[in-house]
Write a protein that holds these residues in place. Structure first.
Motif, mmCIF file in Angstrom:
data_model
loop_
_atom_site.group_PDB
_atom_site.id
_atom_site.type_symbol
_atom_site.label_atom_id
_atom_site.label_comp_id
_atom_site.label_asym_id
_atom_site.label_seq_id
_atom_site.Cartn_x
_atom_site.Cartn_y
_atom_site.Cartn_z
ATOM 1 N N LEU A 101 -34.669 6.315 -7.834
ATOM 2 C CA LEU A 101 -35.015 6.368 -6.409
ATOM 3 C C LEU A 101 -34.161 5.413 -5.582
ATOM 4 C CD1 LEU A 101 -38.882 6.180 -7.034
ATOM 5 C CD2 LEU A 101 -37.639 8.228 -6.301
ATOM 6 N N LEU A 145 -38.924 -1.776 -9.430
ATOM 7 C CA LEU A 145 -40.100 -0.943 -9.630
ATOM 8 C C LEU A 145 -39.806 0.098 -10.703
ATOM 9 C CD1 LEU A 145 -42.937 -0.345 -8.144
ATOM 10 C CD2 LEU A 145 -41.706 1.623 -7.219
ATOM 11 N N LEU A 146 -40.519 0.022 -11.825
ATOM 12 C CA LEU A 146 -40.375 1.019 -12.890
ATOM 13 C C LEU A 146 -41.745 1.639 -13.130
ATOM 14 C CD1 LEU A 146 -37.728 -0.558 -13.358
ATOM 15 C CD2 LEU A 146 -38.142 -0.398 -15.808
ATOM 16 N N GLY A 147 -41.779 2.889 -13.528
ATOM 17 C CA GLY A 147 -43.090 3.489 -13.753
ATOM 18 C C GLY A 147 -43.054 4.809 -14.480
ATOM 19 N N VAL A 148 -44.246 5.331 -14.653
ATOM 20 C CA VAL A 148 -44.418 6.631 -15.301
ATOM 21 C C VAL A 148 -45.299 7.499 -14.414
ATOM 22 C CG1 VAL A 148 -45.458 7.860 -17.250
ATOM 23 C CG2 VAL A 148 -44.159 5.772 -17.664
ATOM 24 N N PHE A 160 -40.724 -2.840 -20.091
ATOM 25 C CA PHE A 160 -41.196 -1.547 -19.598
ATOM 26 C C PHE A 160 -41.960 -0.790 -20.683
ATOM 27 C CE2 PHE A 160 -40.349 3.068 -18.627
ATOM 28 C CZ PHE A 160 -41.286 3.144 -17.608
ATOM 29 N N THR A 163 -40.451 9.253 -16.246
ATOM 30 C CA THR A 163 -40.245 7.841 -15.905
ATOM 31 C C THR A 163 -39.465 7.753 -14.592
ATOM 32 O OG1 THR A 163 -38.225 7.741 -17.223
ATOM 33 C CG2 THR A 163 -40.253 7.092 -18.315
ATOM 34 N N PHE A 164 -39.660 6.658 -13.870
ATOM 35 C CA PHE A 164 -38.900 6.493 -12.624
ATOM 36 C C PHE A 164 -38.583 5.020 -12.393
ATOM 37 C CE2 PHE A 164 -42.284 4.712 -10.005
ATOM 38 C CZ PHE A 164 -43.439 5.209 -10.587
ATOM 39 N N GLN A 165 -37.610 4.784 -11.521
ATOM 40 C CA GLN A 165 -37.221 3.422 -11.201
ATOM 41 C C GLN A 165 -36.585 3.365 -9.822
ATOM 42 O OE1 GLN A 165 -33.753 2.518 -13.953
ATOM 43 N NE2 GLN A 165 -34.530 4.514 -14.539
ATOM 44 N N GLU A 166 -36.809 2.227 -9.176
ATOM 45 C CA GLU A 166 -36.142 1.962 -7.897
ATOM 46 C C GLU A 166 -35.523 0.579 -8.019
ATOM 47 O OE1 GLU A 166 -38.689 1.705 -4.417
ATOM 48 O OE2 GLU A 166 -37.076 2.580 -3.215
ATOM 49 N N ILE A 167 -34.192 0.556 -8.082
ATOM 50 C CA ILE A 167 -33.490 -0.710 -8.306
ATOM 51 C C ILE A 167 -33.195 -1.363 -6.947
ATOM 52 C CG2 ILE A 167 -31.489 -1.784 -9.435
ATOM 53 C CD1 ILE A 167 -33.149 -0.190 -11.414
ATOM 54 N N LYS A 185 -43.405 -4.070 -12.207
ATOM 55 C CA LYS A 185 -42.152 -4.710 -11.815
ATOM 56 C C LYS A 185 -41.457 -5.269 -13.053
ATOM 57 C CE LYS A 185 -41.384 -4.626 -7.287
ATOM 58 N NZ LYS A 185 -42.018 -5.445 -6.239
ATOM 59 N N TYR A 227 -29.603 2.327 -4.563
ATOM 60 C CA TYR A 227 -29.138 1.305 -5.504
ATOM 61 C C TYR A 227 -29.588 1.584 -6.940
ATOM 62 C CZ TYR A 227 -27.508 -1.115 -1.450
ATOM 63 O OH TYR A 227 -26.815 -1.424 -0.304
ATOM 64 N N SER A 228 -29.898 2.846 -7.209
ATOM 65 C CA SER A 228 -30.391 3.199 -8.548
ATOM 66 C C SER A 228 -29.519 4.260 -9.209
ATOM 67 C CB SER A 228 -31.839 3.710 -8.453
ATOM 68 O OG SER A 228 -32.659 2.817 -7.736
ATOM 69 N N VAL A 247 -36.251 9.528 -13.252
ATOM 70 C CA VAL A 247 -35.935 9.663 -11.828
ATOM 71 C C VAL A 247 -35.455 8.328 -11.267
ATOM 72 C CG1 VAL A 247 -36.828 10.357 -9.573
ATOM 73 C CG2 VAL A 247 -37.684 11.475 -11.652
#
Lengths: 431, 431
Positions: free
Chosen positions: A348, B110-113, A93, B389-393, B105, A351-352, A346
């Motif tokens: 989302l 999904l991870l991001g800024v 990341f 930052t964000f993430q969806e696990i 990914k 499951y996070s 954050v």
């Protein structure tokens, strides 16, 4: 005495104003105590460092510097695998954050940005029960990826030697050395350097109030750069009835586990859901009694559930709160996230949970607290990179722009030299 | 008494060590003076602000807030064109700095800024002879491009009213208001807000030592974010015999024009070139006598010409110096620039005097001084953006990673709640 549930209304801020007034640690008394320590380390180097270590840690040190590669460690294979997996994800990341230098033509001239790393970094890791090996990954990996050449880990010495996990992490992260000095004396030692400890120009990482005060004082006088100060941990959760009340309660308790001053704020549109989460919190207190008083204090005194008329209002309030961690467990978390402007990290969907980001997903867990995310970012590769701007002006562009520079420099009373420095080049063509 | 010329040798740092010890302004005595002012403004708002203005500026104000669009201005057309050209170039370069939010990914997740602007900003502009309209462009344009919604200009009131150029700039930059309060009281007014002045969470811009002390104090207690403190202006010039000694002398004097504590350091490989530049400096002192004593003091006492054996050594030394401005006037400036790691803004080639960047080329002239470019950047769009930052696990990833999280949280003594918050989701599938 369940968690407090508030019928919240953005038009009547009195109901939740106290949630927005987050305590920032007052470091002034700690600062007074650390200044003489810092002065002494600055003047007497290793001698002072060893004296303070004997005084505060009751440990006599021959050397305050360890080469991690010289130490035998014994970390169980499955623990190694866990940390290596986290390392891989964090690296992936953070590598994505790295930016290439670029340039662009503006008014016929080449302008650009070259990214370069800061020269040196010290990462502080607290000792004893406050040792979080995961934070060592979070502090060092972004710096490594930014290209910082000199990295040292600063940590208090321990009677039985440093924990194996810490030394092993220093080995796999390939840092330059471990400096076994804690507290304000440890921060001062790396900020000024000693006979045996090289200077670090940037210092990050959490610590007690003396560590925080030393960092803040040294940054204030321009001796080092630092990360933003870390306050009590906090989570805000926006959830609707599609969320699982038991899971949401677990996530709130996961923050409460950090300390009685930690805070978990649930924003929801459903009174029914609020009740269910409240019940789940009580069940959890019975089922998981470890650190019970601490968790109860965090939940009952510093946390709350706010019921808002709409998800849009939840978003507005969350932006005012600017939480360190924000979980969005709603039917369409991405649309809710669209309105979020101020948050550290954050999470989302259902499951996070924050713990995934704390340990292993790859995002950084060193985040601005106490509303700091309104103006600051989490630790990342950018924290350790500088933007060096550059330009190459053409003769033609200089000739075209000189009349403007002449007027502007006259207006600022700087025409004699600023103006002339452009004029001499302009006049070259007139000869 | 010509400028000092030193035969420099990287292996013998004693010859140039003094150049690297740059004075950082000691703000401690100014800080003691501004704290009561800040307290009073915090407690008494507009009333205190008006009292301090009467005391320090001898001006009685009915209102401390101006709507720029309500004021008639008269700025000559050619001056307008000059500033509009600068505005266009600065906007173009800073627009190129803006970054899109992104995601990636990592381990199936999904991870991001997401980049979001800080909510509010105050830009301080000094009054009187220290008013530099170009700095107003440099402070406000990056914030506008970052998307900062609330921007106010803070500046001392003036007996005959504010200068037309300042009001006109506020108009074309479309900021929200001008706050006509100077000094520490002006900084405090925007940091806390008053009955008529909205709060700003971030404050940038140069000012006298009281302004700097107020900014530093308020940042230290976490009330506002600030830019890095500005010290005396400085330039480093790397030049070989292909450069024009007269132009180089002009560029050195252009820094000297800022004040007697300004510094210009020329690094060259040629003793002959060094002599020529020294002669050109003397000629310039005769030809352009304005502010002569100041310029002479800057050149004779705070500047110097270092002759190094190679351009590579010049680069090494420049990186130690970490100058605010760096000019490279050599046969192949790009190759020299390749080795540069620490500098605020770099000017490549013979047609790129610093004054071009000060006014019009498009780069920002608010830069770190006193060696600050080793760890800090110039002002830019990034100064006003945060990385959320964000993430969806995914369920699958959570299930795969849970055993690792279990081990890591156990090691940190946080398995009861951190561990459980992942475990409850993991166990869902086992039911």
């Amino acid at each position: 005495m369940p968690v407090s549930i508030v019928q919240a209304d953005l038009d009547r801020p009195s109901g939740f104003q106290h949630l927005l007034k987050k305590a920032k640690e007052d470091l002034s008394s700690a600062k007074e105590k650390v200044i003489p320590i810092i002065q002494s380390v600055k003047e007497n180097g290793d001698k002072a460092v060893k004296e303070f270590t004997e005084k505060f840690d009751s440990i006599r040190l021959d050397s305050v510097v360890l080469d991690p590669s010289s130490i035998q460690t014994n970390v169980p294979r499955d623990v190694q695998t866990a940390f290596l997996t986290a390392k891989k994800n964090i690296e992936e990341f953070h590598r994505a954050q790295k930016r290439d230098s670029w340039n662009v033509k503006v008014d016929g001239n080449l302008l650009g940005v070259k990214y370069t790393p800061i020269p040196s970094l010290a990462v502080y890791a607290p000792g004893g029960t406050a040792l979080y090996p995961s934070s060592v990954l979070m502090g060092i990996i972004p710096a490594k990826i930014a290209g910082v050449k000199e990295i040292q880990l600063v940590t208090p010495p321990q009677k039985g030697g440093l924990p194996d996990i810490l030394v092993w992490l220093a080995q796999i992260l390939e840092i330059d050395r471990i400096v076994t000095v804690g507290g304000a004396q440890g921060i001062a030692a790396v900020a000024y350097g000693t006979e045996t400890i090289p200077r670090s120009e940037f210092v990050v990482g959490p610590g007690n109030s003396y560590v925080a005060a030393a960092k803040s004082y040294l940054a204030g006088i321009g001796q080092i750069g630092i990360d933003s100060p870390a306050g009590p941990s906090e989570v805000c959760i926006i959830a609707d009835e599609s969320a699982n009340p038991k899971w949401v309660a677990c996530d709130m308790l996961s923050q409460a586990e950090h300390g009685e001053d930690s805070s978990a704020v649930l924003l929801t549109t459903s009174a029914k859901f609020a009740e269910s989460v409240s019940k789940e919190l009580e069940i959890a207190f019975v089922e998981r009694p470890k650190r019970l008083e601490m968790k109860k204090k965090a939940i009952y005194e510093n946390s709350c559930i706010c019921i808002f008329p709409s998800l849009a209002d939840c978003v507005t309030f969350s932006n005012l709160l600017a939480p360190e961690h924000l979980e969005i467990q709603t039917e369409d978390p991405h649309s809710v996230f669209g309105g979020i402007e101020h948050a550290g990290s954050v999470f989302l969907g259902n499951y996070s949970p924050v713990a995934m980001g704390d340990y292993i997903s790859g995002t950084n867990h060193i985040l601005p607290t106490a509303g700091g995310s309104r103006i600051y970012s989490s630790l990342g590769v950018d924290s350790f990179l500088k933007r060096v701007t550059f330009q190459e002006i053409t003769k033609e562009s200089l000739n075209r722009l000189y009349p403007h520079v002449k007027l502007m420099s006259e207006l600022e009373g700087l025409d004699e030299e600023h103006g002339t420095s452009v004029k001499v080049r302009y006049e070259e063509d007139l000869k």
